[in-house]
Design a protein around this motif. Sequence first.
Motif, PDB file in Angstrom:
ATOM      1  N   MET A   1       0.832  -1.208   0.000  1.00  0.00           N
ATOM      2  CA  MET A   1       0.000   0.000   0.000  1.00  0.00           C
ATOM      3  C   MET A   1       0.864   1.255   0.000  1.00  0.00           C
ATOM      4  O   MET A   1       0.664   2.157  -0.818  1.00  0.00           O
ATOM      5  N   GLN A   2       1.826   1.308   0.930  1.00  0.00           N
ATOM      6  CA  GLN A   2       2.682   2.505   0.984  1.00  0.00           C
ATOM      7  C   GLN A   2       3.554   2.588  -0.255  1.00  0.00           C
ATOM      8  O   GLN A   2       3.841   3.674  -0.758  1.00  0.00           O
ATOM      9  N   GLY A   3       3.946   1.413  -0.759  1.00  0.00           N
ATOM     10  CA  GLY A   3       4.788   1.402  -1.949  1.00  0.00           C
ATOM     11  C   GLY A   3       4.102   2.054  -3.131  1.00  0.00           C
ATOM     12  O   GLY A   3       4.697   2.874  -3.835  1.00  0.00           O
ATOM     13  N   TRP A   4       2.828   1.683  -3.319  1.00  0.00           N
ATOM     14  CA  TRP A   4       2.095   2.277  -4.448  1.00  0.00           C
ATOM     15  C   TRP A   4       2.059   3.792  -4.348  1.00  0.00           C
ATOM     16  O   TRP A   4       2.148   4.493  -5.342  1.00  0.00           O
ATOM     17  N   PHE A   5       1.929   4.291  -3.122  1.00  0.00           N
ATOM     18  CA  PHE A   5       1.825   5.749  -2.962  1.00  0.00           C
ATOM     19  C   PHE A   5       3.180   6.451  -2.968  1.00  0.00           C
ATOM     20  O   PHE A   5       3.300   7.568  -3.436  1.00  0.00           O
ATOM     21  N   HIS A   6       4.194   5.805  -2.424  1.00  0.00           N
ATOM     22  CA  HIS A   6       5.443   6.531  -2.171  1.00  0.00           C
ATOM     23  C   HIS A   6       6.655   6.015  -2.943  1.00  0.00           C
ATOM     24  O   HIS A   6       7.569   6.778  -3.213  1.00  0.00           O
TER      25      HIS A   6
ATOM     26  N   GLU B   1      -2.024   8.763   5.113  1.00  0.00           N
ATOM     27  CA  GLU B   1      -0.630   9.200   5.178  1.00  0.00           C
ATOM     28  C   GLU B   1      -0.258   9.976   3.921  1.00  0.00           C
ATOM     29  O   GLU B   1       0.367  11.040   3.977  1.00  0.00           O
ATOM     30  N   TYR B   2      -0.703   9.453   2.767  1.00  0.00           N
ATOM     31  CA  TYR B   2      -0.383  10.118   1.504  1.00  0.00           C
ATOM     32  C   TYR B   2      -0.988  11.518   1.468  1.00  0.00           C
ATOM     33  O   TYR B   2      -0.316  12.492   1.128  1.00  0.00           O
TER      34      TYR B   2
ATOM     35  N   ILE C   1      -1.892  13.425   4.045  1.00  0.00           N
ATOM     36  CA  ILE C   1      -1.302  14.320   5.052  1.00  0.00           C
ATOM     37  C   ILE C   1       0.123  14.713   4.676  1.00  0.00           C
ATOM     38  O   ILE C   1       0.469  15.896   4.674  1.00  0.00           O
ATOM     39  N   LEU C   2       0.958  13.741   4.331  1.00  0.00           N
ATOM     40  CA  LEU C   2       2.367  14.053   4.094  1.00  0.00           C
ATOM     41  C   LEU C   2       2.619  14.634   2.709  1.00  0.00           C
ATOM     42  O   LEU C   2       3.382  15.579   2.555  1.00  0.00           O
ATOM     43  N   ASN C   3       1.970  14.087   1.688  1.00  0.00           N
ATOM     44  CA  ASN C   3       2.293  14.509   0.320  1.00  0.00           C
ATOM     45  C   ASN C   3       1.393  15.620  -0.190  1.00  0.00           C
ATOM     46  O   ASN C   3       1.871  16.612  -0.725  1.00  0.00           O
ATOM     47  N   LEU C   4       0.073  15.478  -0.036  1.00  0.00           N
ATOM     48  CA  LEU C   4      -0.824  16.500  -0.581  1.00  0.00           C
ATOM     49  C   LEU C   4      -0.838  17.728   0.320  1.00  0.00           C
ATOM     50  O   LEU C   4      -0.586  18.837  -0.114  1.00  0.00           O
ATOM     51  N   ILE C   5      -1.111  17.501   1.619  1.00  0.00           N
ATOM     52  CA  ILE C   5      -1.158  18.637   2.555  1.00  0.00           C
ATOM     53  C   ILE C   5       0.249  19.100   2.901  1.00  0.00           C
ATOM     54  O   ILE C   5       0.455  20.216   3.346  1.00  0.00           O
ATOM     55  N   HIS C   6       1.228  18.231   2.695  1.00  0.00           N
ATOM     56  CA  HIS C   6       2.611  18.565   3.032  1.00  0.00           C
ATOM     57  C   HIS C   6       2.777  18.920   4.509  1.00  0.00           C
ATOM     58  O   HIS C   6       3.439  19.890   4.871  1.00  0.00           O
ATOM     59  N   ALA C   7       2.148  18.158   5.395  1.00  0.00           N
ATOM     60  CA  ALA C   7       2.417  18.291   6.826  1.00  0.00           C
ATOM     61  C   ALA C   7       3.620  17.410   7.144  1.00  0.00           C
ATOM     62  O   ALA C   7       3.851  16.390   6.487  1.00  0.00           O
ATOM     63  N   LYS C   8       4.411  17.821   8.137  1.00  0.00           N
ATOM     64  CA  LYS C   8       5.534  17.000   8.577  1.00  0.00           C
ATOM     65  C   LYS C   8       5.092  16.200   9.798  1.00  0.00           C
ATOM     66  O   LYS C   8       4.374  16.728  10.663  1.00  0.00           O
TER      67      LYS C   8
ATOM     68  N   HIS D   1      -1.041  23.961   7.682  1.00  0.00           N
ATOM     69  CA  HIS D   1      -1.061  22.643   7.052  1.00  0.00           C
ATOM     70  C   HIS D   1      -0.965  21.532   8.100  1.00  0.00           C
ATOM     71  O   HIS D   1      -1.617  20.490   7.992  1.00  0.00           O
ATOM     72  N   GLN D   2      -0.148  21.780   9.123  1.00  0.00           N
ATOM     73  CA  GLN D   2      -0.025  20.775  10.192  1.00  0.00           C
ATOM     74  C   GLN D   2      -1.401  20.528  10.820  1.00  0.00           C
ATOM     75  O   GLN D   2      -1.823  19.395  11.012  1.00  0.00           O
ATOM     76  N   ALA D   3      -2.090  21.637  11.143  1.00  0.00           N
ATOM     77  CA  ALA D   3      -3.416  21.532  11.766  1.00  0.00           C
ATOM     78  C   ALA D   3      -4.372  20.766  10.853  1.00  0.00           C
ATOM     79  O   ALA D   3      -5.106  19.876  11.293  1.00  0.00           O
ATOM     80  N   ALA D   4      -4.300  21.084   9.566  1.00  0.00           N
ATOM     81  CA  ALA D   4      -5.156  20.382   8.608  1.00  0.00           C
ATOM     82  C   ALA D   4      -4.858  18.887   8.641  1.00  0.00           C
ATOM     83  O   ALA D   4      -5.769  18.053   8.615  1.00  0.00           O
ATOM     84  N   GLY D   5      -3.565  18.563   8.744  1.00  0.00           N
ATOM     85  CA  GLY D   5      -3.175  17.161   8.783  1.00  0.00           C
ATOM     86  C   GLY D   5      -3.838  16.432   9.944  1.00  0.00           C
ATOM     87  O   GLY D   5      -4.364  15.323   9.797  1.00  0.00           O
ATOM     88  N   LEU D   6      -3.853  17.078  11.103  1.00  0.00           N
ATOM     89  CA  LEU D   6      -4.467  16.447  12.283  1.00  0.00           C
ATOM     90  C   LEU D   6      -5.937  16.148  12.025  1.00  0.00           C
ATOM     91  O   LEU D   6      -6.424  15.055  12.310  1.00  0.00           O
ATOM     92  N   CYS D   7      -6.627  17.115  11.431  1.00  0.00           N
ATOM     93  CA  CYS D   7      -8.059  16.901  11.164  1.00  0.00           C
ATOM     94  C   CYS D   7      -8.264  15.713  10.239  1.00  0.00           C
ATOM     95  O   CYS D   7      -9.115  14.852  10.479  1.00  0.00           O
ATOM     96  N   VAL D   8      -7.457  15.634   9.184  1.00  0.00           N
ATOM     97  CA  VAL D   8      -7.588  14.515   8.254  1.00  0.00           C
ATOM     98  C   VAL D   8      -7.387  13.188   8.987  1.00  0.00           C
ATOM     99  O   VAL D   8      -8.170  12.243   8.814  1.00  0.00           O
ATOM    100  N   ALA D   9      -6.369  13.132   9.860  1.00  0.00           N
ATOM    101  CA  ALA D   9      -6.094  11.891  10.589  1.00  0.00           C
ATOM    102  C   ALA D   9      -7.311  11.490  11.423  1.00  0.00           C
ATOM    103  O   ALA D   9      -7.735  10.336  11.417  1.00  0.00           O
ATOM    104  N   LEU D  10      -7.902  12.471  12.109  1.00  0.00           N
ATOM    105  CA  LEU D  10      -9.065  12.186  12.958  1.00  0.00           C
ATOM    106  C   LEU D  10     -10.240  11.710  12.113  1.00  0.00           C
ATOM    107  O   LEU D  10     -10.901  10.725  12.452  1.00  0.00           O
ATOM    108  N   CYS D  11     -10.477  12.394  10.994  1.00  0.00           N
ATOM    109  CA  CYS D  11     -11.609  11.996  10.132  1.00  0.00           C
ATOM    110  C   CYS D  11     -11.427  10.565   9.641  1.00  0.00           C
ATOM    111  O   CYS D  11     -12.341   9.743   9.724  1.00  0.00           O
ATOM    112  N   PHE D  12     -10.250  10.260   9.152  1.00  0.00           N
ATOM    113  CA  PHE D  12     -10.000   8.902   8.666  1.00  0.00           C
ATOM    114  C   PHE D  12     -10.174   7.886   9.790  1.00  0.00           C
ATOM    115  O   PHE D  12     -10.759   6.826   9.599  1.00  0.00           O
ATOM    116  N   GLY D  13      -9.677   8.223  10.980  1.00  0.00           N
ATOM    117  CA  GLY D  13      -9.781   7.288  12.102  1.00  0.00           C
ATOM    118  C   GLY D  13     -11.230   7.011  12.453  1.00  0.00           C
ATOM    119  O   GLY D  13     -11.677   5.859  12.466  1.00  0.00           O
TER     120      GLY D  13
END
Lengths: 487, 487, 487
Positions: free
Chosen positions: B119-124, B181-182, B184-191, B408-420
């Motif tokens: 899965m991660q391979g396909w994305f990264h 992960e894709y 948050i890290l790649n599109l939103i560019h959160a670290k 962007h970091q804050a946005a990343g957190l929201c995405v993680a919560l929504c997905f969870g």
Amino acid sequence: MGSVQSFRKLCDRPKNTNVRISLPAVCTVWQIAMIILFGIFIRYSIEADPHWIDYRKANNISSDIENDFYYRYPSFQDVHVMIYVGFGFLMTFLKRYSFGGVGFNFLISAFGFQWALLMQGWFHSLDYTDGKIKIGIENLINADFCVASCLIAYGAVLGKVSPVQLMVMTLFGITLYAVEEYIILNLIHAKDAGGSMVIHAFGAYYGLSISYMLYRPNLDQSSRLQGSLYHSDVFTMIGTLFLWMFWPSFNSAIANHGDGQLRAVINTYLSLAASVLTTVVISSLCNKHGKLDMVHIQNATLAGGVAVGTAAEFMLMPYGSLIVGFCCGVISTLGYVYVTPFLEKHLKIHDTCGVHNLHGMPAIVGGIVGAVTAACATESAYGTEGLISTFDFTGDFKNMTPAKQGGHQAAGLCVALCFGIGGGILVGAILRLPIWGDPADDNCFNDEVYWEVPEDEESIPPMIQYNNHMQRKDALASNFTLEHQDH
Amino acid sequence: MGSVQSFRKLCDRPKNTNVRISLPAVCTVWQIAMIILFGIFIRYSIEADPHWIDYRKANNISSDIENDFYYRYPSFQDVHVMIYVGFGFLMTFLKRYSFGGVGFNFLISAFGFQWALLMQGWFHSLDYTDGKIKIGIENLINADFCVASCLIAYGAVLGKVSPVQLMVMTLFGITLYAVEEYIILNLIHAKDAGGSMVIHAFGAYYGLSISYMLYRPNLDQSSRLQGSLYHSDVFTMIGTLFLWMFWPSFNSAIANHGDGQLRAVINTYLSLAASVLTTVVISSLCNKHGKLDMVHIQNATLAGGVAVGTAAEFMLMPYGSLIVGFCCGVISTLGYVYVTPFLEKHLKIHDTCGVHNLHGMPAIVGGIVGAVTAACATESAYGTEGLISTFDFTGDFKNMTPAKQGGHQAAGLCVALCFGIGGGILVGAILRLPIWGDPADDNCFNDEVYWEVPEDEESIPPMIQYNNHMQRKDALASNFTLEHQDH
Amino acid sequence: MGSVQSFRKLCDRPKNTNVRISLPAVCTVWQIAMIILFGIFIRYSIEADPHWIDYRKANNISSDIENDFYYRYPSFQDVHVMIYVGFGFLMTFLKRYSFGGVGFNFLISAFGFQWALLMQGWFHSLDYTDGKIKIGIENLINADFCVASCLIAYGAVLGKVSPVQLMVMTLFGITLYAVEEYIILNLIHAKDAGGSMVIHAFGAYYGLSISYMLYRPNLDQSSRLQGSLYHSDVFTMIGTLFLWMFWPSFNSAIANHGDGQLRAVINTYLSLAASVLTTVVISSLCNKHGKLDMVHIQNATLAGGVAVGTAAEFMLMPYGSLIVGFCCGVISTLGYVYVTPFLEKHLKIHDTCGVHNLHGMPAIVGGIVGAVTAACATESAYGTEGLISTFDFTGDFKNMTPAKQGGHQAAGLCVALCFGIGGGILVGAILRLPIWGDPADDNCFNDEVYWEVPEDEESIPPMIQYNNHMQRKDALASNFTLEHQDH
């Protein structure tokens, strides 16, 4: 007057063991103090700072891999495991003090580590340009070393003190350690890569002196809890083995890059291997049926690592390491059989884990071995460059000779012992005060004093049966309840 | 209708727990699928390929030591220990679910790891020239990270689900993780070096949502098995300590080479140390006798590592790390005392391991800390080069500013919560189907449902006696038997 | 005559188990021999020698980081953990032989390691200029590998032999290993990075042959002690997991720098992961309620690591590794269900830990996989340079071809098996002598024979009560005693 006080102290005890005010108070205040002091003093070293990138370009350092992190991090993690799992599980052998053994070990290490970064930082890593302590990977290793000395001391008083006393013991222990280390390594210029003197000699005698000051004549009242259990002895082997396996990393963690670290690893591993065999020899000989005693296997097998600490990065030679390990396995095991009972009976020193056998005596041997090995160093053995870099004959010590160095090593050992004994008596006196919530004589080695202890194994089997019998019945019952909710 | 279905489901349960068809079927089919997919997609990265030798010459890379393997392998192994021993033993605390805790943890990790590589391979790591995924050491670390999120989720449903449900949960969990992960890290560019958001926030709320969907109103029927035992609590400390010790490696494993990794290590260790002390503080304060609760020591002490994950490689500063750890130790312990019972009583969320306290809340703190730290980043603090490399302000994100990055970091957190939460509800609905062989309400937390459990301790002592009594008798008996055979 | 002898042997046994003379004698003499031999033969390698500093300058090696120590030390420590904690705890599953499992494992490893340094040194590291063996980090790793083969053999006879027999078994085992290794790697020029053939095939059949020679027809007399306990099974999982997690380090520890090590890690991890799933499949299928058997999870999950040992650094490809692991998980688990009982019933081979399933059969698979993979090697897959360096087609073997290499690999496997079986029968015959103090048939798997075993759990709860009842009374009592002393 003294008798009256001690009478009061004893009377208070049973009520006193409630540390609900004292423990949280101490931890909160000290942790906040740490935050403030870290805010004032602690910064990242250049190698942990992003400016490192510009810095590298300026000093054309070829690559990231030159960062000291990659030389030392694996060893750091091994040392780290020794501190928390090694020492922690080594202290789980008591049948009803496993929580206290591993739990309080965890607490004082986490606190001691922070305080050590500050204390050692002031002495060794203070940047005079801005008055800040710059910490890198080596500071973390040294802080763990510093904590180790207090954990050794804990072994001597295991089960007989309160967590508050342990925090106090650690605060002073770290402070004394930092001073002693500075005197031995910087002023006296003794070398001690594995800390035989600085860590083990100091820690052991610090703990033993405290144990002497806190001597309990009626400790036999909790003798029923002093033994081990079959499974608690197996838990202890986890601690023993992780200490034993990673001891080469311990002795080589801050040794010179390259050959220094590798030499320290070889010497330590060989010394440890030899002490395993001699421990078995003495343990079997001292039992009339030739049976082995787990206490010896759990502890004396580690003596070789302690004894080779100082000389680990010297040209001790492989056979030299084996000889050191051979002797210390014997000394340490005999210590468990004869010295520990003697100390308790005649010197009023009760040593729960036998730190005198595992750390005390082997550390003295280690100091002597270090002094002799240093005194015998020759250019032919070390090479011209090697001799200078190994003993750091640079700066103010450009004119040192191996012979002189030997003397300085011996002096270092004496300083370590003085700090250990002196500091221990001092701190022990403070810990005698009747305010620390230590347990009553008949309640030592008992987790129930400071921990919520779960019910016992006994209570399972009937339940399991119950469970099987009730299965169908409950299943039906539950259906109706859930169905009821669905409406 | 729903009630009828749930009625059937419950009736079936006691018969249902036989997973002899479903478990082998799922494992076999999915493992064969892995082999096929690996055959089609997965190849070695250049650094794991013998062509590397020619490649090095072509690109005149000075030495093998430049291979990323030597930067990351020690951290990888530490992370590896956290996944299998850390999480595994952290889940052994239940008096009769230790096999399930460590065993199923082992099973789903081994499967999840393979699926994560894909899965991660396909994305990264997809090489568009030949459509192959090229895996190296960093892929292995990321796959272990991915697995971690599913193990966190497992903690919420520990003892209440069947191994088949766990496999399904892992399959979907890994898939959701890779997408999230894709984004948050790649599109939103959160670290998110330590994965506070990507791993912990997602994992915790994924598990809690599933637990909500699988809520059992009559779980109190197996309350007798929900407690711990003295020795199972000691086993759990093995998990706690290995997680705690290696957390610095977890947060630094994929950080930037050199100063990035070292800084992440320092920040993480300090934060963890602080949370140990505050955990003790709250645990003692919340007990009327000031006694410590093992559950808190086993879990809340780790909160500092979770909370510092995102900001680990930023210039959080040592005191900043201590503050984060200080707060999270408090929050997490209070969570065990007040939030967990509240969730169960009022929100119908039963959280076996308290992942909401250990991962959920600290992860949210971590996300916020990360956003704030990023937003406050300055060139003076990071250096010109440092700022760019730390936040990766390159390529499409050349024009990013720290302030924007914070958003962007804050946005990343929201995405993680929504997905969870979203993913958990979805998967939970699937796991409600009455086909997965999950245990009856009165039989949860019981290894006997899915494991061959050996007889109990009770039965030894008599045997030993028997053994001693019978010794001479048997010895004689056996002689004749053997002699008889010799003829 | 034979019957008379065996009759005597059996009669003596119950008295014989006192090893108070034999064990200390063997350990002392052999350890002293080691010291002498080390004094004559063992020196530091150039990389562990301070002359290294001058040497580096002479050969302008850019930096310390080029020292092989930094390529191999982290792997060495992982292997080290596998030897002492991995193998040690894997053997703690017996309900009353945990001390012997972990304790004797510790003893023979510490001895075997020293002897291995000498034996392997004479064959591989002898410096003909001065007749000395020069040891560096790679020697330490190889010595640990050598020890591993003896620990595998120990698994076959666990609980049925005395520590003296184990020492003898190790002495001969190490010796045979060194010769066999020299023949296979140097003369036959087979490659075996992870030691499928050299370590596992040899070790397993060496142990099984000894077990055959020491067959006990009346072993069922101690069948009551052959089972496991709930908690001893959890202890065993510690061993299983550390072996499983660090197996990638085991197979890559002495692989080529850079891509070789990384490739070995990837292949090993994947193979191990696959065997976990297939172990679960077979374990569940073989139980009529679909329940999992801890014995399978503890052992068969490791088969993948054994089987991929030889081919680990070859271009086995990720999917190839998965296939190997898939098959070995199946083979190994079926071995526990069908082969082990067959061996005991029909071939008189009692295999306590099932080493035939975990090491024997997977090792043969591994040897074959290695031979096939080598035979199929092509320049396109390895690259010109890569092919030569991977298979070391240099010096006398400049003209080797992959096809030929395949043949040599197969030859290597045969040599390993011959040495294992032949050596085992020879050593087994020696160990049959009635002088080694092995336990009686009805007293096998019992720590009480060679260890001082602490009292049992039963005895705690009443004490705790006693303790609470007596508290006030004792406290008062103690006050008077102490006051009395104060005068």
